[in-house]
Design a protein around this motif. Structure first.
Motif, short mmCIF file in Angstrom:
data_model
loop_
_atom_site.label_atom_id
_atom_site.label_comp_id
_atom_site.label_asym_id
_atom_site.label_seq_id
_atom_site.Cartn_x
_atom_site.Cartn_y
_atom_site.Cartn_z
N GLU A 137 0.81 -1.22 0.00
CA GLU A 137 0.00 0.00 0.00
C GLU A 137 0.84 1.26 0.00
N TRP A 138 2.07 1.17 0.49
CA TRP A 138 2.94 2.33 0.48
C TRP A 138 3.25 2.79 -0.95
N VAL A 139 3.16 1.89 -1.91
CA VAL A 139 3.34 2.29 -3.32
C VAL A 139 2.24 3.27 -3.71
N ASP A 140 1.01 2.95 -3.36
CA ASP A 140 -0.11 3.85 -3.65
C ASP A 140 0.07 5.19 -2.94
N ASP A 141 0.53 5.15 -1.68
CA ASP A 141 0.74 6.39 -0.92
C ASP A 141 1.80 7.27 -1.58
N LEU A 142 2.92 6.67 -2.00
CA LEU A 142 3.98 7.44 -2.66
C LEU A 142 3.52 7.96 -4.02
N LEU A 143 2.75 7.18 -4.73
CA LEU A 143 2.21 7.60 -6.02
C LEU A 143 1.29 8.80 -5.84
N GLY B 132 3.01 12.02 -5.24
CA GLY B 132 3.84 12.50 -6.34
C GLY B 132 5.30 12.09 -6.23
N LYS B 133 5.59 11.11 -5.39
CA LYS B 133 6.97 10.67 -5.19
C LYS B 133 7.34 9.45 -6.04
N LEU B 134 6.36 8.89 -6.75
CA LEU B 134 6.58 7.79 -7.69
C LEU B 134 5.90 8.13 -9.00
N THR B 135 6.44 7.60 -10.07
CA THR B 135 5.75 7.63 -11.35
C THR B 135 5.51 6.20 -11.78
N GLN B 136 4.37 5.97 -12.38
CA GLN B 136 4.07 4.63 -12.87
C GLN B 136 4.49 4.57 -14.32
N SER B 137 5.42 3.66 -14.63
CA SER B 137 5.94 3.57 -16.00
C SER B 137 5.28 2.46 -16.79
N ARG B 138 4.49 1.61 -16.12
CA ARG B 138 3.73 0.59 -16.83
C ARG B 138 2.55 0.16 -15.98
N SER B 139 1.36 0.14 -16.59
CA SER B 139 0.18 -0.29 -15.85
C SER B 139 -0.78 -1.08 -16.73
N ASP B 140 -0.38 -1.37 -17.97
CA ASP B 140 -1.27 -2.03 -18.92
C ASP B 140 -1.48 -3.51 -18.58
N ASN B 141 -0.56 -4.10 -17.90
CA ASN B 141 -0.63 -5.51 -17.55
C ASN B 141 0.48 -5.75 -16.52
N PHE B 142 0.53 -6.94 -15.97
CA PHE B 142 1.60 -7.22 -15.01
C PHE B 142 2.88 -7.51 -15.75
N PRO B 143 4.01 -7.05 -15.27
CA PRO B 143 4.13 -6.41 -13.97
C PRO B 143 3.76 -4.93 -14.02
N SER B 144 3.34 -4.40 -12.88
CA SER B 144 3.21 -2.96 -12.73
C SER B 144 4.59 -2.43 -12.41
N LEU B 145 4.98 -1.35 -13.07
CA LEU B 145 6.32 -0.79 -12.88
C LEU B 145 6.23 0.64 -12.40
N TYR B 146 7.08 0.99 -11.46
CA TYR B 146 7.13 2.33 -10.88
C TYR B 146 8.58 2.77 -10.77
N ARG B 147 8.77 4.10 -10.67
CA ARG B 147 10.10 4.69 -10.46
C ARG B 147 10.00 5.76 -9.39
N GLY B 148 11.07 5.87 -8.62
CA GLY B 148 11.13 6.91 -7.59
C GLY B 148 12.52 6.98 -7.00
N LEU B 149 12.71 7.93 -6.12
CA LEU B 149 14.01 8.12 -5.48
C LEU B 149 14.20 7.16 -4.31
N ALA B 150 15.43 6.74 -4.15
CA ALA B 150 15.78 5.83 -3.06
C ALA B 150 15.39 6.43 -1.71
N SER B 151 15.55 7.74 -1.55
CA SER B 151 15.22 8.38 -0.26
C SER B 151 13.75 8.24 0.09
N ASP B 152 12.88 8.07 -0.90
CA ASP B 152 11.46 7.88 -0.65
C ASP B 152 11.09 6.40 -0.54
N ILE B 153 11.74 5.56 -1.31
CA ILE B 153 11.37 4.14 -1.39
C ILE B 153 11.99 3.30 -0.27
#
Length: 103
Positions: A31-37, A40-61
């Motif tokens: 659930e922390w992925v949703d919270d960071l998203l 605005g601390k994560l961007t979702q780079s893929r959501s069309d199918n699995f896997p779901s892919l996200y990017r963010g800074l190490a300091s946040d993740i």
């Protein structure tokens, strides 16, 4: 329902296994992925199918990683080497998050 979550360095490199892996575990949806998203601390780079892919800074993740994660066995890493990688990861490094549905 269970999800395999993997956090890794160098999200532009296609092979996210092995030496790029910082953490991997099988559990409920992180659930922390949703919270960071939402924050605005994560961007979702893929959501069309699995896997779901996200990017963010190490300091946040990295502070969000569960303390009691079950590590998937692999020949490339052990829990000790992963913790060493997490400790050495710069806070401004861009990390990837990969989430697979494990129905």
């Amino acid at each position: 329902m269970s999800f395999l979550t993997r956090v890794y360095m160098h999200p532009d490199v296609e092979a996210v296994q092995g030496e790029n892996t910082l953490a991997a575990w099988d559990a409920r949806w992180p659930e922390w992925v949703d919270d960071l998203l939402e924050a605005g601390k994560l961007t979702q780079s893929r959501s069309d199918n699995f896997p779901s892919l996200y990017r963010g800074l190490a300091s946040d993740i990295l502070p969000m990683l569960p303390a009691n994660r079950r590590m998937a066995p692999a020949r490339y890493y052990t829990p000790e080497t992963l913790q060493e990688r997490i400790n050495a990861c710069p806070p401004d490094a861009v990390l990837g998050i990969e989430i697979w549905d494990q129905c």
